[in-house]
Design an enzyme around this catalytic site. Structure first.
Site, short mmCIF file in Angstrom:
data_model
loop_
_atom_site.label_atom_id
_atom_site.label_comp_id
_atom_site.label_asym_id
_atom_site.label_seq_id
_atom_site.Cartn_x
_atom_site.Cartn_y
_atom_site.Cartn_z
N GLU A 115 32.23 36.24 46.75
CA GLU A 115 31.91 36.82 45.44
C GLU A 115 30.60 36.30 44.86
O GLU A 115 29.83 37.05 44.26
CB GLU A 115 33.04 36.57 44.44
N HIS A 155 46.62 36.25 39.73
CA HIS A 155 46.32 37.67 39.93
C HIS A 155 46.76 38.52 38.74
O HIS A 155 46.98 39.72 38.89
CB HIS A 155 47.03 38.21 41.18
#
Lengths: 349, 335
Positions: A84, A153
């Site tokens: 990322e 998450h």
């Protein structure tokens, strides 16, 4: 880029899902402007296996990017390694050198590994460089608890992004706003963080087929009322309308404002409403400390103090991580009954 | 030596301009802006000079906190840089960036950067732009031996390798990450050893020798331009001063070590090599030194004569388009 903006709600006949609206905005903007590229993890899936006949294996982790690679090829739809920091940084670098770059961060919880690129480059380059550069960069990311996905998450911490000068942040709540705000985000010359709510992907609603732009920084009223203002963010808007429907049976007429943008925040829209209703509850799925809910309450207290008949109040997630076990996750999430109880206390108190 | 006289003179001119900028500009900045965040690259001139000599104005570089040399070598006007260091409205960044953020997008200079290795993925992104739009440009990502241990560098090298992007990862290994010696923080003997992990060529060269840097960078840039992908180029160099203007480098390194490296001064080495061969006279190099000195005096005058930014600039260019009201509402500014 100047664009005429569309009305804040739609009544067209065609209904599509929130997920499809996101896909349609991406596709139409990529058709319209060849400098638009998108990169991220699994946005097509099975990358590099064209020789085995594998293309678009996943269509994105939530199928928001399905079909894009077939239409635009693997030079504009770039599956990335799990890196990322590199690909978010590269998207910012591409955006500052002539592309309109969209990067997808699979879950907002993963921001820690690439926050520096967002905080120190995307948000600050234009200012630090004395206005020399535009950074038309969009970060698509996902928020929302309620799916048994636990603490890493499921977060909704969009408030930390709205805290950063140089970023714009939008929180679409239905298919119509999903398409209009994503189109606006891609056409915007500033970095925009676009928060998709996992709990809204299947929601259907009226969406025009042609491209349209909703203004970033404008809230909308989704239910008029006179007794209290409920401000919703993303999926919480629908928790507010559910509460408002129940409250109406008790004779309490709640107005529901859908914030849609958390940088800039449409303070004037909220304050105008509170001046008529004299009460405020902000419903926020994010945790409470230094939250959007806190910010709106503070602003209303400062600017509309004399109009208030009750303290500006919040219904939010608690100051805890998102728990895994179902009963714990259920009480973690703000819901209509918590909103109703809060409103009753404010109206009757 | 197979370089023509013009190339040689340009190499020396760049090096002496950088040296004079650091030696004159930094103390003058200290007297005016009192900034702790100015880092001298004196001693390291051969690296940006030898690398950027292969670049055109359209190529890109990403730089570091010790980036004045990169800027000058990429063609940024030292007068505008001086004005930036002095916090003036005429600076490269209108006085809103300072030493650690000098940028000149018209020169492909994507900014010096205050976060170690943070500009590396920007250079990778610029290289991606070049590849996708078929611009034929390359991008150089400068970083130091400290940056060599940042995760984002490693992710970026991997990404550039798998996408075969035209990037040169250029490590200026000056032996110290702030006060931490390179051998303490680096798991391998050479930063360039890590190139193997990303399937790219890696070279370690003498970063005090502009000819060695020039030659190796030439290969790396040619490889990038040919579409063959990235290279990791490590240049062993030395900063003559501390990390910033305020630290005493003798608190972590020895005078003997400094003397050894100062004896290898890249400008001095250049003279010792070029003048005896009769390609360029000592007088020609003296003239370039004098021109650099004059340029700094002119730059200091220009910066001193320039206005400070208007106070309203505080709110300008945070965004291309954003309500001003949102930036000041409720903060009780003293106006």
């Amino acid at each position: 880029m100047t664009t005429t903006t569309a009305p804040m709600t739609s009544t067209v006949a065609r209904e599509i899902m929130y997920r499809e609206a996101i896909n349609e905005a991406l596709r139409q903007e990529m058709e319209r402007d060849e400098t638009v590229i998108i990169m991220g993890e699994e946005i097509a899936g099975g990358a590099g296996r064209e020789h085995l006949g594998i293309v678009d294996a996943w269509g994105g982790p939530f199928r928001t990017t399905v079909g894009l690679i077939q239409q635009f090829g693997n030079q504009r739809v770039l599956d990335t390694p799990l890196s990322e920091a590199a690909f978010v940084g590269a998207a910012i670098g591409a955006a500052s050198t002539g592309m309109r770059a969209v990067a997808e961060l699979m879950f907002v919880d993963f921001i820690g590994v690439c926050m520096d690129q967002l905080l120190n480059n995307a948000a600050k380059m234009r200012y630090m460089f004395g206005g020399q550069v535009k950074v038309p960069f969009v970060l698509l990311t996902r928020i929302g608890a309620g799916f048994g996905s636990a603490a890493q998450h499921s977060e909704s911490f969009y408030s930390i992004f709205s805290h950063i000068p140089g970023l714009k942040c939008v929180v679409p709540s239905d298919a119509y706003t999903a398409k209009g705000l994503l189109t606006a985000a891609i056409r915007d010359d500033d970095p925009v963080i676009y928060f998709e709510h996992k709990g809204l992907y299947g929601n259907r609603g009226p969406v025009p087929e042609e491209p349209y732009v909703l203004p970033i920084g404008k809230a909308r009223t989704v239910r008029p009322g006179s007794d209290i203002t409920l401000v919703g963010i993303s999926r919480m808007t629908w928790v507010c309308t559910e509460a408002a429907d129940e409250l109406a049976k008790e004779g309490v007429n709640a107005e529901v404002v859908d914030l849609l943008s958390i940088s800039p925040i449409d303070y004037d829209h909220v304050i105008e409403s509170v001046k008529r209703t004299h009460r405020l509850v902000v419903v926020d799925e994010d945790t409470p400390v230094c939250s959007i809910a806190s910010e709106i309450c503070a602003r209303v207290a400062e600017e509309a103090f004399e109009y208030l008949d009750a303290p500006p109040s919040r219904v939010t997630a608690p100051h805890t991580p998102v728990p895994y076990s179902r009963p714990l996750e259920n009480i973690y999430l703000p819901n209509a009954s918590r909103v109703i109880n809060t409103v009753r206390r404010l109206v009757n108190g | 030596m197979d370089l023509d006289q013009k190339t040689l003179l340009n190499l020396y001119k760049t090096m002496t301009t950088i040296r004079h900028f650091e030696e004159r500009g930094i103390p003058e900045t200290g007297q005016r802006q009192m900034s702790a965040s100015v880092h001298s690259s004196a001693g390291q001139e051969a690296v940006p000079t030898g690398v950027c000599a292969h670049l055109t104005v359209d190529d890109y570089i990403g730089s570091t906190h010790r980036g004045h040399g990169h800027c000058i070598a990429k063609g940024v006007d030292p007068k505008l840089m001086m004005a930036e260091l002095f916090g003036r409205a005429t600076g490269t960044n209108q006085g809103k960036g300072g030493s650690m953020h000098i940028a000149d997008m018209s020169k492909g200079m994507l900014g010096t950067n205050g976060v170690v290795a943070a500009s590396v993925p920007l250079a990778v992104g610029a290289a991606l732009t070049s590849k996708l739009r078929k611009l034929g440009r390359v991008a150089v990502a400068f970083f130091g031996d400290g940056g060599a241990n940042q995760g984002v560098l490693h992710e970026s090298m991997n990404l550039a390798s798998v996408w075969k992007l035209p990037v040169i990862f250029c490590c200026e290994n000056n032996g110290y990450a702030e006060s931490t010696p390179v051998e303490y923080g680096l798991s391998v003997a050479n930063v360039a050893d890590r190139a193997a992990g990303y399937d790219m060529p890696g070279f370690t060269v003498d970063g005090m020798d502009v000819f060695a840097v020039y030659e190796a960078a030439g290969q790396a840039v040619a490889r990038a331009r040919a579409g063959e992908g990235p290279t990791l180029l490590e240049c062993r160099t030395y900063r003559f001063y501390g990390h910033t203007v305020f630290d005493n480098p003798l608190s972590y390194r020895t005078k003997e070590e400094e003397d050894i490296w100062r004896a290898r001064d890249p400008l001095k080495q250049f003279r010792e090599r070029v003048v005896p061969e009769g390609i360029i006279t000592a007088e020609e190099l003296d003239r370039l030194d004098q021109e650099a000195e004059d340029l700094m005096e002119e730059a200091i005058r220009f910066a001193d004569d320039s206005p400070m930014p208007e106070l309203s600039e505080l709110y300008q260019d945070v965004y291309v388009d954003y309500p001003l009201d949102m930036m000041r509402r409720g903060v009780n500014m003293a106006d």
